[in-house]
Motif scaffolding. Structure first.
Motif, mmCIF file in Angstrom:
data_model
loop_
_atom_site.group_PDB
_atom_site.id
_atom_site.type_symbol
_atom_site.label_atom_id
_atom_site.label_comp_id
_atom_site.label_asym_id
_atom_site.label_seq_id
_atom_site.Cartn_x
_atom_site.Cartn_y
_atom_site.Cartn_z
ATOM 1 N N VAL A 1 0.838 -1.196 0.000
ATOM 2 C CA VAL A 1 0.000 0.000 0.000
ATOM 3 C C VAL A 1 0.869 1.239 0.000
ATOM 4 O O VAL A 1 1.734 1.365 0.828
ATOM 5 C CB VAL A 1 -0.895 0.056 1.240
ATOM 6 C CG1 VAL A 1 -1.757 1.290 1.206
ATOM 7 C CG2 VAL A 1 -1.733 -1.186 1.319
ATOM 8 N N VAL B 1 -11.274 -5.131 -4.834
ATOM 9 C CA VAL B 1 -10.397 -4.523 -3.841
ATOM 10 C C VAL B 1 -9.041 -5.195 -3.845
ATOM 11 O O VAL B 1 -8.935 -6.390 -3.634
ATOM 12 C CB VAL B 1 -11.007 -4.633 -2.440
ATOM 13 C CG1 VAL B 1 -10.175 -3.867 -1.450
ATOM 14 C CG2 VAL B 1 -12.424 -4.107 -2.471
ATOM 15 N N ASN B 2 -8.004 -4.401 -4.047
ATOM 16 C CA ASN B 2 -6.666 -4.955 -4.170
ATOM 17 C C ASN B 2 -6.139 -5.567 -2.895
ATOM 18 O O ASN B 2 -5.349 -6.493 -2.930
ATOM 19 C CB ASN B 2 -5.695 -3.859 -4.630
ATOM 20 C CG ASN B 2 -6.059 -3.354 -6.001
ATOM 21 O OD1 ASN B 2 -7.237 -3.227 -6.329
ATOM 22 N ND2 ASN B 2 -5.075 -3.085 -6.822
ATOM 23 N N VAL B 3 -6.513 -5.014 -1.774
ATOM 24 C CA VAL B 3 -5.986 -5.525 -0.518
ATOM 25 C C VAL B 3 -7.040 -6.327 0.209
ATOM 26 O O VAL B 3 -6.952 -6.550 1.404
ATOM 27 C CB VAL B 3 -5.506 -4.379 0.399
ATOM 28 C CG1 VAL B 3 -4.323 -3.694 -0.217
ATOM 29 C CG2 VAL B 3 -6.628 -3.416 0.679
ATOM 30 N N PHE C 1 -1.789 -1.131 -3.664
ATOM 31 C CA PHE C 1 -2.811 -0.273 -3.053
ATOM 32 C C PHE C 1 -2.107 0.992 -2.592
ATOM 33 O O PHE C 1 -1.428 1.006 -1.575
ATOM 34 C CB PHE C 1 -3.445 -1.021 -1.889
ATOM 35 C CG PHE C 1 -4.593 -0.305 -1.230
ATOM 36 C CD1 PHE C 1 -5.504 0.424 -1.951
ATOM 37 C CD2 PHE C 1 -4.773 -0.399 0.135
ATOM 38 C CE1 PHE C 1 -6.575 1.066 -1.340
ATOM 39 C CE2 PHE C 1 -5.834 0.228 0.770
ATOM 40 C CZ PHE C 1 -6.741 0.966 0.022
ATOM 41 N N ARG D 1 -11.800 1.629 -7.700
ATOM 42 C CA ARG D 1 -10.345 1.629 -7.517
ATOM 43 C C ARG D 1 -9.886 2.722 -6.562
ATOM 44 O O ARG D 1 -8.694 2.840 -6.279
ATOM 45 C CB ARG D 1 -9.645 1.794 -8.866
ATOM 46 C CG ARG D 1 -9.890 0.625 -9.815
ATOM 47 C CD ARG D 1 -9.300 0.923 -11.179
ATOM 48 N NE ARG D 1 -7.849 1.063 -11.097
ATOM 49 C CZ ARG D 1 -7.130 1.814 -11.929
ATOM 50 N NH1 ARG D 1 -7.728 2.531 -12.872
ATOM 51 N NH2 ARG D 1 -5.815 1.863 -11.811
ATOM 52 N N ARG E 1 -10.443 3.961 -2.710
ATOM 53 C CA ARG E 1 -10.983 3.560 -1.421
ATOM 54 C C ARG E 1 -10.739 4.651 -0.384
ATOM 55 O O ARG E 1 -9.829 5.460 -0.517
ATOM 56 C CB ARG E 1 -10.315 2.266 -0.937
ATOM 57 C CG ARG E 1 -10.214 1.163 -1.983
ATOM 58 C CD ARG E 1 -11.550 0.536 -2.278
ATOM 59 N NE ARG E 1 -12.031 -0.216 -1.129
ATOM 60 C CZ ARG E 1 -13.223 -0.812 -1.101
ATOM 61 N NH1 ARG E 1 -14.029 -0.744 -2.132
ATOM 62 N NH2 ARG E 1 -13.601 -1.479 -0.025
ATOM 63 N N ASP F 1 -3.971 -1.444 -10.176
ATOM 64 C CA ASP F 1 -3.706 -0.855 -8.868
ATOM 65 C C ASP F 1 -4.920 -0.110 -8.323
ATOM 66 O O ASP F 1 -5.840 0.236 -9.058
ATOM 67 C CB ASP F 1 -2.524 0.104 -8.942
ATOM 68 C CG ASP F 1 -1.197 -0.609 -9.089
ATOM 69 O OD1 ASP F 1 -1.210 -1.853 -9.206
ATOM 70 O OD2 ASP F 1 -0.156 0.065 -9.116
ATOM 71 N N THR F 2 -4.890 0.147 -7.014
ATOM 72 C CA THR F 2 -5.966 0.843 -6.319
ATOM 73 C C THR F 2 -5.385 1.978 -5.483
ATOM 74 O O THR F 2 -4.244 1.908 -5.046
ATOM 75 C CB THR F 2 -6.728 -0.135 -5.402
ATOM 76 O OG1 THR F 2 -7.203 -1.235 -6.177
ATOM 77 C CG2 THR F 2 -7.908 0.534 -4.731
ATOM 78 N N GLY G 1 -5.930 4.440 -2.050
ATOM 79 C CA GLY G 1 -6.618 4.556 -0.773
ATOM 80 C C GLY G 1 -6.363 5.910 -0.149
ATOM 81 O O GLY G 1 -5.259 6.441 -0.238
#
Length: 347
Positions: free
Chosen positions: A6, A86-88, A116, A143, A145, A195-196, A198
């Protein structure tokens, strides 16, 4: 299942302050989760030359990369199913527990690891958002959060639980649009498709910088706690976004206190020398002169950059304080933060 890495950028935006030296005061604000009785206070801004100086030189308010420019064209997408990849993992609850196996397939379902990217948002009400969000601002992209700032019936968001980002990122009751929204949407066009992003919103309207300090402050431990929730979810904090100063307008000791905050956050969270981006205040209003101090930060804080407020205007609804950016200006401010973060991270 591997934890997704992350990337966290901490954005600290400080809004209007009840203790500004310009003599302005704001009505108290009650905020669930992060604050007890902080007040929404006016924001001050200082005139500048339209350029923001940074650790690597200067940042013009018109500067951009081709990737960032392209990203502006499709800034927010829709999710037909309403179910985010959700990536994580679907991170929920105060402990950030994983309930999904995101990295086994990756967000794009390719089987490749995804990242993330998490950014911390710090400061006062201009970071939290003063102008009301428009319908276009509420378009969600799975993507992006956000870690819940409070329990919000309007969004269904819970304190310290991850959800799809949409305004308000901070105070539920105010329903405001801050720079964090379009900062994240802009970055979607830059990061790899799987990828995302946050966001960890932690701004408190009306707070002086002293409240956020590790020594003598009352907000520091909460900032660290929320950042660690992202780290516990597999995150690696990559940078800090900060917008504060109206409540400390004209205080010559303010730059040094900002440096103390950044140094302690980097040390306690193990962030290394991640970029620190600080936004200018409006060029109009009672605390406009504070921008002189904002522009001292790159010489005092390592790897620091100033985001220009040149051409940005006050929210017409802010007749009382004359310190808060309007809706279109918040959109542009978020894009400017994104352009500088892309440059600072070398993306």
């Amino acid at each position: 299942m591997k934890n997704a890495s992350v990337l966290l950028a901490v954005a600290v935006f400080a809004g209007c302050g009840s203790g500004s030296e310009a003599g302005s005061s704001a009505p108290p604000r009650s905020q669930e989760g992060l604050s007890d009785s902080s007040g929404e206070v006016p924001r001050s801004d200082a005139p500048g030359d339209g350029n923001a100086s940074g650790g690597n030189g200067t940042e013009s308010d018109g500067a951009s990369t081709s990737n960032v420019t392209n990203a502006m064209e499709g800034i927010a997408g829709t999710d037909a199913e309403g179910v985010p990849p959700v990536n994580v993992g679907m991170i929920a609850g105060a402990g950030g527990a994983e309930t999904g196996g995101a990295n086994e397939t990756g967000a794009s379902g390719t089987g490749m690891d995804s990242t993330f990217h998490v950014f911390l948002l710090l400061g006062q009400s201009n970071m939290a958002g003063y102008p009301k969000a428009q319908p276009a601002d509420r378009v969600e992209d799975p993507r992006v959060r956000v870690l819940g700032f409070d329990a919000c019936a309007a969004t269904g968001r819970q304190l310290d639980a991850w959800d799809i980002a949409a305004p308000p990122l901070h105070e539920c009751w105010n329903d405001g649009l801050g720079p964090g929204d379009y900062f994240a949407k802009t970055l979607l066009g830059i990061i790899p498709e799987g990828d995302t992003i946050g966001l960890v919103p932690s701004a408190i309207s009306g707070e002086r910088i002293e409240a956020f300090l590790k020594v003598g402050g009352t907000r520091y431990d909460r900032l660290v706690q929320r950042a660690r929730l992202a780290q516990d979810a597999g995150g690696s904090i990559e940078g800090i976004l900060f917008h504060q100063g109206e409540s400390n307008s004209g205080d010559a000791s303010w730059p040094g206190k900002v440096n103390s905050l950044v140094t302690d956050l980097r040390t306690d969270l193990g962030l290394g020398n991640v970029p620190f981006l600080a936004g200018e205040l409006l060029y109009t209003g009672g605390t406009a002169g504070h921008n002189t101090l904002v522009n001292q930060l790159p010489a005092i804080v390592s790897n620091a950059y100033v985001i220009s407020a040149n051409g940005l205007v006050v929210d017409p609804a802010d007749a009382q304080w004359n310190l808060h950016f309007g809706r279109d200006s918040q959109v542009e401010l978020g894009k400017r933060y994104a352009r500088q973060m892309v440059e600072a991270l070398g993306w």
